[in-house]
Design an enzyme around this catalytic site. Structure first.
Site, short mmCIF file in Angstrom:
data_model
loop_
_atom_site.label_atom_id
_atom_site.label_comp_id
_atom_site.label_asym_id
_atom_site.label_seq_id
_atom_site.Cartn_x
_atom_site.Cartn_y
_atom_site.Cartn_z
N LYS A 1 11.47 19.56 -4.01
CA LYS A 1 10.62 20.74 -4.06
C LYS A 1 10.91 21.60 -5.29
O LYS A 1 9.98 22.11 -5.91
CB LYS A 1 10.76 21.57 -2.79
N THR A 2 12.18 21.70 -5.66
CA THR A 2 12.49 22.48 -6.86
C THR A 2 11.87 21.82 -8.08
O THR A 2 11.35 22.48 -8.97
CB THR A 2 14.01 22.58 -7.04
N ASP B 1 9.43 30.09 -3.53
CA ASP B 1 10.31 29.04 -3.04
C ASP B 1 10.80 29.42 -1.64
O ASP B 1 10.85 30.59 -1.29
CB ASP B 1 11.51 28.94 -4.01
N GLU B 2 11.16 28.45 -0.84
CA GLU B 2 11.69 28.70 0.52
C GLU B 2 10.78 29.63 1.31
O GLU B 2 11.23 30.59 1.95
CB GLU B 2 13.10 29.32 0.44
N GLN C 1 13.22 23.88 8.14
CA GLN C 1 14.46 24.46 7.63
C GLN C 1 14.47 25.98 7.72
O GLN C 1 15.20 26.64 6.99
CB GLN C 1 14.68 24.02 6.18
N ARG D 1 21.77 17.21 4.72
CA ARG D 1 22.58 17.44 3.52
C ARG D 1 23.29 16.16 3.09
O ARG D 1 23.75 16.04 1.97
CB ARG D 1 23.67 18.50 3.77
#
Length: 732
Positions: A42-43, A228-229, A259, A612
């Site tokens: 996504k980044t 973002d997020e 998330q 993770r």
DNA sequence: CGTTATCATATTTTT
DNA sequence: TATGATAACG
């Protein structure tokens, strides 16, 4: 934009993106929702999209607003965009919600009755002010803790409810008390020219809503807004984004509802879930190809999250292959758990894994201690992320408070913090009189203190002491007006106020550490001085920047360090090898979350933890655990049972296929760990002379249950508790 | 005013 | 088990 050079540059930009990623990057005008599962890049999409917008001329640098939640993410995003574009991007707003709001407010807060040097209060400052508000109301701060009340106020602010709106909604005694405290708290904040973290957002929204020209200015300026997020946004942030994107409607948000783990802080998962209803013309892109983990890990994550009701369905996949099964181990107690984890770490390192590749996660900070103890005992270097942060250390906060008072003479909270630190003989009573006098006369705390002789009831000693203190402060303030570099200012401040002297007089190791921290802060200021532009009011820019930095990016990627942290802290990170400890009902999912109906958020947290891991994942639990001193027996976490058995290797259960089961029939953990500790106990007795590999010679001063011996060492006179079996000690 | 003793109290925490 | 806050004392 059609010349060949830029054309090829754009092609280069898009090369290496998969189809949905490319779709998101090249989307034109209009709202865009990018549902990006964990590890799906996504980044990458966000940075490439920014570069794309700029590279194609769809937006100029100063027309782009890119918002993140952390400074680290913002910094990283800017760097990556600059690398893609091959040039600096100073004009671009790439920053956190709070930093962007603070920047806007420095220009426009005067419209709300603040000066541009308004102070930003962190949680601790805010809580102190809440306490004062509660005291003013005569409320028992034991029954209603400032923390709880502040949390409630914060929650209201995050929902854009001011004190009036809040008081209209509430009924219970607690809530009406909060409503009263809220009103006083707001009044005090404003009077001190201060804002808490939530106010930055709320006041930014207020300015935009109340002043058409401000709204026009920003909403026209920002042609493209990227977030973002997005799953972690709350109501104020949502409103703020809406206002800013109102003109061009180019709002691109990236997030993963699975998330969303900050609901307890007001994050509203509904923002992402209902994005398509809010913007019916929204283009939606789903990213499901994961580039981080093995399929086994992803399947486990998919299976766990499938138990949630509220979600946007996503199914992560990878072409990295199945990988190894997830290891699930049930141990006797937290010590056995720690020993198992550390034992595995040692084994993995022996097999060639780098320590930096290994992370241990847990639900609550308290769990880290046992694991740390075990690591120390085995002499394995580690780092804990998230403990006490640099800017939360008392001495750093003191130094900042000194600077704050120099810039904002109305700030009672900061003034209170420094007036008697170091000790000057100005105690609660004296300070209370000064504050009361300032209130009564309607003057700032600075003014009241500067004319201490006019404060009624103040003793001569206090007057003299305050006078000396204020003389120093007055001198320092003159230096501020002369625009002395902040590094220099800070350094002379620390000496002139006697702060350094007091630390040196302590002659302890801790004081020495504090001095080092202050030196580091001076260094931070020097760096700021070096990069600051020749602009006015640099002190408040520095202070507001510092107030918005959580930790000084202490996360080192040191080669030799195992990393320990809560799962919350792990969001956004990845490690080849991950351990998650404490997989028990009551611990994870946490009992309090279960009481409050937060199970789905706990499950999302489990999802974050599991995703993770790149290669190996270990999930461990303890049958028995000491919680606040008392032993508790917890069942294995339901999340363990939500992982399909064929993905796991559970040593504590007979496996369906032969192999593991044959090698270890019955319970592996219980037989080994408990017997081992008990046989070790009689080895040492009180008075035994012993030698330790690191600490040298010592004498046993006590023997405790669980195979622990207390040894006083001759070298430094320290007394340490050691595990008889594991510590490198021998009887002489 | 500052130090010490006792007691209550106890998730997670991007800013 | 450990920390932090208040109360009592010097």
């Amino acid at each position: 934009m059609a010349d060949t050079a830029s054309q090829s540059r754009i092609e280069e930009l898009l090369a290496g993106l998969n189809a949905p990623q490319r779709e998101a990057v090249t989307h034109g005008d209009g709202p865009l929702l990018i549902l990006a599962g964990a590890g799906t890049g996504k980044t990458r999409v966000l940075t490439h999209r920014i570069a794309f917008l700029e590279g194609t001329g769809m937006a100029r640098a100063n027309e782009i607003l890119a918002i993140t939640f952390t400074n680290k993410a913002a910094q990283e995003m800017r760097e990556r965009v600059e690398r893609l574009l091959g040039r600096r991007t100073r004009a671009m707003w790439v920053m956190t919600f709070h930093a962007a709001c603070a920047r806007m407010l420095r220009a426009d807060a005067h419209r709300l009755g603040y000066t541009r040097q308004f102070t930003i209060y962190d949680q601790a400052d805010a809580r102190r002010l809440v306490k004062r508000s509660l005291d003013e109301l005569g409320v028992d701060t034991k029954r209603f803790t400032p923390g709880a009340v502040h949390h409630q106020i914060s929650d209201a602010k995050n929902k854009l409810r001011d004190a009036e709106a809040y008081s209209r909604l509430v009924g219970s005694y607690f809530e009406t008390t909060v409503a009263d405290a809220y009103r006083i708290y707001e009044r005090e904040l404003h009077r001190m020219n201060a804002m808490d973290f939530d106010d930055l957002l709320v006041n930014a929204v207020n300015v935009l809503q109340l002043f058409q020209e401000v709204r026009d200015r920003y909403s026209t300026a920002f042609r493209h807004v990227l977030v973002d997020e997005y799953q972690d946004t709350n109501a104020v942030q949502y409103r703020w984004l809406q206002l800013l994107a109102s003109e061009h409607r180019n709002l691109a948000v990236v997030g993963d509802d699975a998330q969303s783990i900050y609901g307890f802080r007001g994050a509203d998962i509904g923002n992402i879930l209902s994005f398509e209803e809010t913007f019916p013309d929204a283009h939606v892109v789903k990213l499901e190809q994961n580039y981080r983990s093995t399929q086994t890990i992803l399947s486990a994550a998919n299976a766990v999250i499938a138990h949630n009701r509220e979600q946007k369905h996503k199914s992560l996949w990878t072409n990295l292959g199945q990988g190894e099964p997830i290891k699930i181990r049930e141990l006797d107690d937290e010590h056995a758990e720690g020993r198992y984890v550390v034992g595995e770490i040692e084994r993995l390192v022996d097999e060639g894994a780098s320590r930096a590749e290994i992370a241990v996660f847990y639900r609550t900070n308290a769990q880290s201690r046992v694991i740390e103890d075990t690591l120390v005992r085995r002499d394995i270097a580690y780092q804990v992320i998230g403990g006490t942060k640099f800017y939360e250390r008392a001495e750093v906060k003191d130094a900042i408070a000194y600077l704050t008072v120099l810039g904002n003479p109305q700030d009672v909270v900061s003034f209170t913090r420094i007036v008697n630190s170091p000790r000057r003989g100005i105690g609660q009573t004296s300070l209370g009189r000064v504050i009361a006098h300032a209130d009564a006369m309607g003057i700032s705390i600075w003014q009241a203190a500067a004319h201490a002789d006019q404060v009624p009831g103040l003793g001569t000693a206090a007057v003299r002491s305050l006078g000396r203190f204020m003389d120093t402060m007055q001198d320092l303030r003159e230096r501020v007006e002369q625009r002395v570099p902040i590094g220099d200012l800070l350094e002379s401040l620390l000496h002139d106020t006697g702060y350094i002297d007091a630390l040196q007089a302590e002659r302890t190791i801790e004081a020495q550490g504090r001095e080092e921290n202050l030196a580091e802060l001076v260094e931070v200021a020097r760096e700021f001085d070096a990069t600051a532009e020749e602009e006015a009011d640099t002190l408040d820019v520095f202070l507001q920047g510092v107030a918005l930095v959580a930790d000084a990016d202490t996360r080192t990627d040191d080669e030799g360090l195992i990393t320990l942290m809560t799962i919350h802290n792990a969001k956004g990170l990845e490690y080849p090898i991950v351990f998650i400890a404490g997989m028990e009902e009551g611990v994870f999912p946490h009992s309090r979350a279960l009481d409050e109906g937060g199970l789905e958020e706990e499950r999302r947290l489990a999802y974050v933890g599991v995703t993770r891991a790149m290669r190996s994942l270990y999930l461990t639990s303890a049958r028995r655990r000491a919680v606040f001193g008392a032993t508790q027996y917890g069942m294995r976490s339901r999340f363990l049972d939500e992982i399909p058995p064929q993905l796991t290797d559970r040593a504590d259960e007979p496996r369906i296929r032969a192999g593991v089961a044959a090698q270890r029939p019955g319970s592996w953990a219980s037989s080994s760990s408990s017997t081992r500790t008990e046989t070790a106990v009689p080895a040492f007795r009180m008075g035994d002379d012993v030698a330790h590999a690191a600490f040298g010679a010592g004498v046993v001063t006590g023997v405790e249950a669980g195979g622990i011996v207390v040894v006083r060492f001759a070298g430094d006179g320290s007394e340490r508790k050691l595990m008889a079996e594991y510590a490198p000690i021998t009887k002489l």
